[in-house]
Design an enzyme around this catalytic site. Structure first.
Site, PDB file in Angstrom:
ATOM      1  N   HIS A   1      -2.039   2.464  -6.607  1.00  0.00           N
ATOM      2  CA  HIS A   1      -2.697   1.196  -5.696  1.00  0.00           C
ATOM      3  C   HIS A   1      -3.219   0.205  -6.943  1.00  0.00           C
ATOM      4  CE1 HIS A   1      -5.046  -0.325  -2.525  1.00  0.00           C
ATOM      5  NE2 HIS A   1      -6.020  -0.597  -3.407  1.00  0.00           N
TER       6      HIS A   1
ATOM      7  N   ARG B   1       0.820  -1.180   0.112  1.00  0.00           N
ATOM      8  CA  ARG B   1      -0.124   0.001  -0.119  1.00  0.00           C
ATOM      9  C   ARG B   1       0.848   1.318   0.000  1.00  0.00           C
ATOM     10  NH1 ARG B   1      -2.149  -3.309   4.212  1.00  0.00           N
ATOM     11  NH2 ARG B   1      -4.357  -4.233   3.657  1.00  0.00           N
TER      12      ARG B   1
ATOM     13  N   LYS C   1      -2.049  -1.922   8.041  1.00  0.00           N
ATOM     14  CA  LYS C   1      -3.212  -1.262   8.646  1.00  0.00           C
ATOM     15  C   LYS C   1      -3.435  -1.762  10.138  1.00  0.00           C
ATOM     16  CE  LYS C   1      -6.338  -0.624   4.660  1.00  0.00           C
ATOM     17  NZ  LYS C   1      -7.734  -0.635   4.242  1.00  0.00           N
TER      18      LYS C   1
ATOM     19  N   ARG D   1      -0.468  -2.217  -7.059  1.00  0.00           N
ATOM     20  CA  ARG D   1      -0.646  -3.233  -5.875  1.00  0.00           C
ATOM     21  C   ARG D   1      -1.412  -4.327  -6.475  1.00  0.00           C
ATOM     22  NH1 ARG D   1      -1.428  -4.473  -0.249  1.00  0.00           N
ATOM     23  NH2 ARG D   1      -3.281  -4.565   0.243  1.00  0.00           N
TER      24      ARG D   1
ATOM     25  N   TYR E   1      -9.011 -11.162  -6.780  1.00  0.00           N
ATOM     26  CA  TYR E   1      -8.012 -11.076  -7.850  1.00  0.00           C
ATOM     27  C   TYR E   1      -8.181 -12.504  -8.796  1.00  0.00           C
ATOM     28  CZ  TYR E   1      -6.293  -7.141  -5.442  1.00  0.00           C
ATOM     29  OH  TYR E   1      -5.946  -5.652  -5.043  1.00  0.00           O
TER      30      TYR E   1
ATOM     31  N   HIS F   1      -4.066  -8.643   3.653  1.00  0.00           N
ATOM     32  CA  HIS F   1      -5.510  -8.527   3.682  1.00  0.00           C
ATOM     33  C   HIS F   1      -6.080  -9.208   5.033  1.00  0.00           C
ATOM     34  CE1 HIS F   1      -5.913  -7.891  -1.069  1.00  0.00           C
ATOM     35  NE2 HIS F   1      -5.849  -6.681   0.018  1.00  0.00           N
TER      36      HIS F   1
END
Length: 338
Positions: A275, A183, A205, A278, A310, A301
């Site tokens: 992004h 990210r 995150k 990514r 994906y 994730h």
């Protein structure tokens, strides 16, 4: 510029924001967005309920006097009214006189999620309220779109075209995006001390640290960049990527350099961003046989279904299925009329 919500937020909202910043370890950027969402909601609520505020510009409506009684009085009808306002009347660009109105479904869903989180906190964490008006409300239906990504060939063209005074730095940034799927917040937060042999310690995150292993391309790009990186002192001396002013590189600067190099590579810079790089990393890994759970770990994730989007891109199994149809080789007879 960071927002000091402590100057504007009433106590219950301040407690909620502090909880997310100090206990849930959400980034200041995320907490600021929570504040802006809730400030806008309560400004709307005050304007709709108080005729004296109807002609006051919304950005001048204070929420300092929002108390428990007002918060508890919110009904599902109020929430629906606010969603309609966001859909039809909310100005997209607040500082533009020519801005269009109406937020898209994704933006409305995010704002509703903030309100739902706030009332969930009041009901389930601090037990200030008994009834949650948002509990049974459905989120706006989102249009399902597949992530955009560069092909392998386009990725190689992008890397081959990197040039200029910051060539080593920019090449290294693009290489990490395309190979590690970082990210942008993770990339700009990297320090030299995060590089430990062939591993990279990435702060993701929720302040969760994960290990991303560096392949030969990443190691070579880092080695080349570090050989020319200027030694500096001060607050940002350990920052991996530096600006021309010898400070930690900013989010806007990374966005700009990615757009510039895409343009110079002859790629559509309006469709791609940091992004999207990514997305490219995730897609290329899955296309080349990497297990989806391994990709989940690499990308950081929390939920597997976020990664699984994906797997729907360029699925070779679907091509095999199409070719397996017994009618797949039947061709039209004669020349087709134009």
């Amino acid at each position: 510029m960071p927002i000091d919500y402590r100057q504007e937020a009433p106590q219950l909202l301040l407690d909620f924001l502090s909880y997310h910043e100090t206990i849930k370890a959400h980034s200041q950027r995320t907490v600021d967005e929570y504040f802006l969402d809730l400030r806008n909601f309560f400004r709307y609520l005050k304007q709709t309920r108080d005729p004296a505020l109807r002609d006051v510009p919304m950005d001048q409506v204070s929420i300092r006097d929002v108390d428990r009684d007002l918060i508890a009085s919110v009904t599902l009808t109020d929430i629906y009214g606010y969603m309609t306002y966001l859909s039809r009347d909310r100005v997209l660009h607040q500082n533009s006189q020519r801005s269009e109105k109406g937020l898209n479904a994704a933006s409305r869903a995010r704002k509703l999620a903030t309100i739902r989180s706030f009332y969930g906190y009041l009901c389930n964490k601090v037990h200030v309220l008994e009834e949650n008006p948002v509990k049974d409300m459905d989120s706006p239906k989102l249009k399902k779109t597949l992530p955009r990504y560069l092909t392998l060939e386009e990725s190689m063209v992008l890397l081959d075209s990197v040039d200029g005074p910051n060539r080593e730095r920019d090449y290294c940034i693009l290489t990490l995006f395309l190979n590690c799927g970082l990210r942008i917040s993770e990339l700009i937060g990297l320090n030299r001390s995060d590089i430990q042999g062939e591993a990279l310690h990435v702060l993701g995150k929720g302040n969760k640290v994960r290990i991303v292993y560096l392949n030969e391309a990443c190691q070579a790009a880092l080695e080349q960049y570090l050989a020319v990186r200027r030694p500096i002192t001060g607050r940002d001396e350990d920052a991996l990527f530096l600006s021309q002013q010898n400070r930690r590189i900013s989010r806007s600067m990374v966005h700009a350099l990615v757009k510039r190099h895409l343009l110079e590579a002859g790629l559509d810079s309006t469709h791609y961003s940091s992004h999207k790089l990514r997305h490219t990393a995730a897609t290329l890994m899955l296309q080349n046989g990497v297990d989806v759970k391994a990709v989940q770990e690499v990308l950081g994730h929390e939920h597997l279904n976020t990664t699984e989007i994906y797997t729907h891109i360029d699925n070779e199994a679907l091509r095999v299925a199409a070719r397996a149809n017994p009618l797949s080789r039947v061709k039209p007879k004669g020349k087709i009329d134009e």
